[in-house]
Enzyme design. Sequence first.
Site, mmCIF file in Angstrom:
data_model
loop_
_atom_site.group_PDB
_atom_site.id
_atom_site.type_symbol
_atom_site.label_atom_id
_atom_site.label_comp_id
_atom_site.label_asym_id
_atom_site.label_seq_id
_atom_site.Cartn_x
_atom_site.Cartn_y
_atom_site.Cartn_z
ATOM 1 N N LYS A 67 -53.129 141.033 -83.092
ATOM 2 C CA LYS A 67 -53.821 140.169 -84.065
ATOM 3 C C LYS A 67 -55.074 140.292 -83.724
ATOM 4 O O LYS A 67 -55.696 140.565 -82.825
ATOM 5 C CB LYS A 67 -53.337 138.766 -83.338
ATOM 6 C CG LYS A 67 -53.893 137.646 -84.492
ATOM 7 C CD LYS A 67 -53.474 136.128 -84.004
ATOM 8 C CE LYS A 67 -54.414 135.602 -82.846
ATOM 9 N NZ LYS A 67 -53.901 134.062 -82.628
ATOM 10 N N ARG A 111 -47.374 128.868 -83.418
ATOM 11 C CA ARG A 111 -46.843 129.647 -82.052
ATOM 12 C C ARG A 111 -47.429 128.905 -81.089
ATOM 13 O O ARG A 111 -46.492 129.148 -79.926
ATOM 14 C CB ARG A 111 -46.947 131.108 -81.994
ATOM 15 C CG ARG A 111 -48.482 131.407 -81.858
ATOM 16 C CD ARG A 111 -49.062 131.486 -80.742
ATOM 17 N NE ARG A 111 -50.226 132.391 -80.436
ATOM 18 C CZ ARG A 111 -51.177 132.537 -79.653
ATOM 19 N NH1 ARG A 111 -51.408 131.160 -79.013
ATOM 20 N NH2 ARG A 111 -52.054 133.467 -79.340
ATOM 21 N N HIS A 138 -57.489 119.906 -84.254
ATOM 22 C CA HIS A 138 -56.604 120.657 -85.319
ATOM 23 C C HIS A 138 -55.402 120.972 -84.376
ATOM 24 O O HIS A 138 -54.094 120.542 -85.138
ATOM 25 C CB HIS A 138 -57.513 121.820 -85.824
ATOM 26 C CG HIS A 138 -56.727 122.854 -86.543
ATOM 27 N ND1 HIS A 138 -56.284 122.660 -87.889
ATOM 28 C CD2 HIS A 138 -56.050 124.008 -86.179
ATOM 29 C CE1 HIS A 138 -55.552 123.393 -88.362
ATOM 30 N NE2 HIS A 138 -55.624 124.502 -87.563
ATOM 31 N N GLN A 139 -55.560 121.535 -83.314
ATOM 32 C CA GLN A 139 -54.119 122.095 -82.661
ATOM 33 C C GLN A 139 -53.172 120.838 -82.109
ATOM 34 O O GLN A 139 -52.281 121.024 -82.115
ATOM 35 C CB GLN A 139 -54.774 122.877 -81.236
ATOM 36 C CG GLN A 139 -55.234 123.936 -81.791
ATOM 37 C CD GLN A 139 -54.429 125.333 -82.228
ATOM 38 O OE1 GLN A 139 -53.292 125.319 -82.020
ATOM 39 N NE2 GLN A 139 -54.979 126.088 -83.289
ATOM 40 N N ASN A 160 -58.553 110.452 -76.418
ATOM 41 C CA ASN A 160 -59.245 111.589 -76.772
ATOM 42 C C ASN A 160 -60.466 111.385 -76.390
ATOM 43 O O ASN A 160 -61.085 110.178 -76.397
ATOM 44 C CB ASN A 160 -59.231 111.965 -78.445
ATOM 45 C CG ASN A 160 -59.728 113.339 -78.661
ATOM 46 O OD1 ASN A 160 -59.378 114.052 -78.130
ATOM 47 N ND2 ASN A 160 -60.588 113.150 -79.812
ATOM 48 N N SER A 199 -60.835 121.273 -75.965
ATOM 49 C CA SER A 199 -61.755 122.675 -75.690
ATOM 50 C C SER A 199 -62.668 122.189 -74.685
ATOM 51 O O SER A 199 -63.735 122.574 -74.588
ATOM 52 C CB SER A 199 -62.516 122.984 -77.182
ATOM 53 O OG SER A 199 -63.242 121.687 -77.689
ATOM 54 N N GLY A 220 -55.139 123.933 -73.694
ATOM 55 C CA GLY A 220 -56.589 124.012 -74.317
ATOM 56 C C GLY A 220 -57.219 125.047 -73.747
ATOM 57 O O GLY A 220 -58.131 125.793 -74.311
ATOM 58 N N ASP A 222 -58.089 128.272 -72.480
ATOM 59 C CA ASP A 222 -57.712 129.841 -73.012
ATOM 60 C C ASP A 222 -58.978 130.773 -72.633
ATOM 61 O O ASP A 222 -58.965 131.934 -73.284
ATOM 62 C CB ASP A 222 -57.315 129.976 -74.279
ATOM 63 C CG ASP A 222 -58.162 129.221 -75.216
ATOM 64 O OD1 ASP A 222 -59.254 128.984 -74.846
ATOM 65 O OD2 ASP A 222 -57.934 129.698 -76.547
ATOM 66 N N LYS A 226 -63.232 127.044 -68.941
ATOM 67 C CA LYS A 226 -62.598 125.612 -69.776
ATOM 68 C C LYS A 226 -61.783 125.140 -68.883
ATOM 69 O O LYS A 226 -61.211 125.641 -67.956
ATOM 70 C CB LYS A 226 -61.976 126.164 -70.786
ATOM 71 C CG LYS A 226 -62.593 126.312 -72.159
ATOM 72 C CD LYS A 226 -61.661 126.619 -73.347
ATOM 73 C CE LYS A 226 -62.447 126.963 -74.752
ATOM 74 N NZ LYS A 226 -61.429 127.290 -75.527
HETATM 75 P P1 NAD Z 1 -60.761 121.207 -82.160
HETATM 76 O O1 NAD Z 1 -62.246 121.450 -82.258
HETATM 77 O O2 NAD Z 1 -60.094 120.858 -83.564
HETATM 78 O O3 NAD Z 1 -60.610 120.016 -81.394
HETATM 79 C C1 NAD Z 1 -61.161 119.781 -80.015
HETATM 80 C C2 NAD Z 1 -60.515 118.688 -79.274
HETATM 81 O O4 NAD Z 1 -61.200 118.813 -77.897
HETATM 82 C C3 NAD Z 1 -60.716 117.455 -79.797
HETATM 83 O O5 NAD Z 1 -59.778 116.600 -79.316
HETATM 84 C C4 NAD Z 1 -61.963 116.804 -79.031
HETATM 85 O O6 NAD Z 1 -62.020 115.540 -79.141
HETATM 86 C C5 NAD Z 1 -61.788 117.595 -77.736
HETATM 87 N N1 NAD Z 1 -62.914 117.591 -76.931
HETATM 88 C C6 NAD Z 1 -64.427 118.179 -77.095
HETATM 89 N N2 NAD Z 1 -65.025 118.306 -76.291
HETATM 90 C C7 NAD Z 1 -64.398 117.589 -75.096
HETATM 91 C C8 NAD Z 1 -64.595 117.185 -73.895
HETATM 92 N N3 NAD Z 1 -65.862 117.532 -73.216
HETATM 93 N N4 NAD Z 1 -63.804 116.658 -72.982
HETATM 94 C C9 NAD Z 1 -62.527 116.257 -73.532
HETATM 95 N N5 NAD Z 1 -62.170 116.707 -74.756
HETATM 96 C C10 NAD Z 1 -63.237 117.196 -75.545
HETATM 97 O O7 NAD Z 1 -60.192 122.127 -81.469
HETATM 98 P P2 NAD Z 1 -58.501 122.731 -81.799
HETATM 99 O O8 NAD Z 1 -58.338 123.898 -82.746
HETATM 100 O O9 NAD Z 1 -57.630 121.545 -81.665
HETATM 101 O O10 NAD Z 1 -58.392 123.694 -80.273
HETATM 102 C C11 NAD Z 1 -58.193 122.931 -79.030
HETATM 103 C C12 NAD Z 1 -58.300 124.014 -77.902
HETATM 104 O O11 NAD Z 1 -57.256 124.799 -77.870
HETATM 105 C C13 NAD Z 1 -59.441 125.045 -77.874
HETATM 106 O O12 NAD Z 1 -59.848 125.167 -76.428
HETATM 107 C C14 NAD Z 1 -58.863 126.215 -78.342
HETATM 108 O O13 NAD Z 1 -59.561 127.418 -77.814
HETATM 109 C C15 NAD Z 1 -57.318 126.074 -77.848
HETATM 110 N N6 NAD Z 1 -56.399 127.054 -78.061
HETATM 111 C C16 NAD Z 1 -55.385 127.684 -77.237
HETATM 112 C C17 NAD Z 1 -54.558 128.212 -77.684
HETATM 113 C C18 NAD Z 1 -53.414 128.777 -76.854
HETATM 114 O O14 NAD Z 1 -52.558 129.306 -77.149
HETATM 115 N N7 NAD Z 1 -53.185 128.357 -75.472
HETATM 116 C C19 NAD Z 1 -54.152 128.690 -79.020
HETATM 117 C C20 NAD Z 1 -55.141 128.214 -80.058
HETATM 118 C C21 NAD Z 1 -56.339 127.368 -79.635
#
Ligand code: NAD
Length: 321
Positions: A67, A111, A138-139, A160, A199, A220, A222, A226
Amino acid sequence: MYIVPEREIATLMTRDAAFDAVEKVFAAMAAQDAYNFPVIREAIGHEDALYGFKGGFDKAGLTLGLKAGGYWPHNLEKRGEINHQSTVFLFDPDTGKAKAMVGGNLLTALRTAAASSVSIKHLARKDAKVLGMIGAGHQATFQLRAALETGTFEKVIGWNYHPDMLPNIEKVAGEAGVPFEAVALEGMTQADVIISITSAFAPSLMAAHVSAGTHIACMGTDTKGKQEVEAALLARATVFTDEVAQSISIGEAQHAIADGLIKESDVAQLGAVINGTHAGRTGDDEITLFDGTGVGLQDLAVAASVVDLAIEKGIAIEVDF
Ligand code: NAD
């Protein structure tokens, strides 16, 4: 070779197909039939973008590829495009010839959601009824939708960091006909399963916020630095992951390892539980924690599955390449 454009993924890919593909590839990884290649991630010095490759080979499923993609922080505001962009490329492992090019944006969310659902199936108590959500971005909406499809949950509670985002997940619970309640972090003690998908770089969920018998999917974290949950929670829990090397370096376990609270040998592969070669939950009071770091093989598995569906439905674009 075949092309499956991003616009077709939503109608082609089902959450069941994503679940099966991820469960199978986790099992193959634990059986050493599939392995991930080292991840490349570069700040390219243009548009503040982070770009990289996640690849691997699944000898059991005969899936080879990568990817390519990353994060372009100005896409939305400048061009109306989403900030995360990715494409999956699959190759024929017998010949090395290009086999398919597949839109990877929606597949990434599906996934990732499938991974926490697989962990819930194999590690949560069978009588789990209350699902706790930490995160509402989003996720989180994908995570919640996939978890509710397991059909076991009767109530969703959510917290949240930015409370104004909570309606995003309340809407998903409503669509599934499951009641939703916003709670303080202390209220998470009601949850039988908690999915954390933020995040954050500092923990929100503390060990004291979790009751005995809970399963937690930390999705979250990754990247180095973090952190979503208190390191002490990992010491209290039985810890599982998609890939141990990632869990201890870029996943949630990085902090508990650095603090000397757990050792690498305390982190088990979820795939081994799926294969029956490692114990999963051993009692109703045990806290289980899945550290879902996200591996390239997950992307390849769902992409291969979507290519099969696209060919079957006559949607895949065939090009002479
Ligand atoms: P997003 O920007 O849409 O949402 C971010 C979320 O984190 C929100 O709920 C926000 O309120 C919260 N947040 C932000 N700052 C914060 C803090 N200081 N304390 C607590 N919460 C806080 O992002 P997303 O697309 O939903 O992605 C969320 C996370 O998932 C990212 O870290 C992304 O890298 C990770 N991710 C992991 C995988 C995996 O396979 N494990 C895959 C995709 C994304």
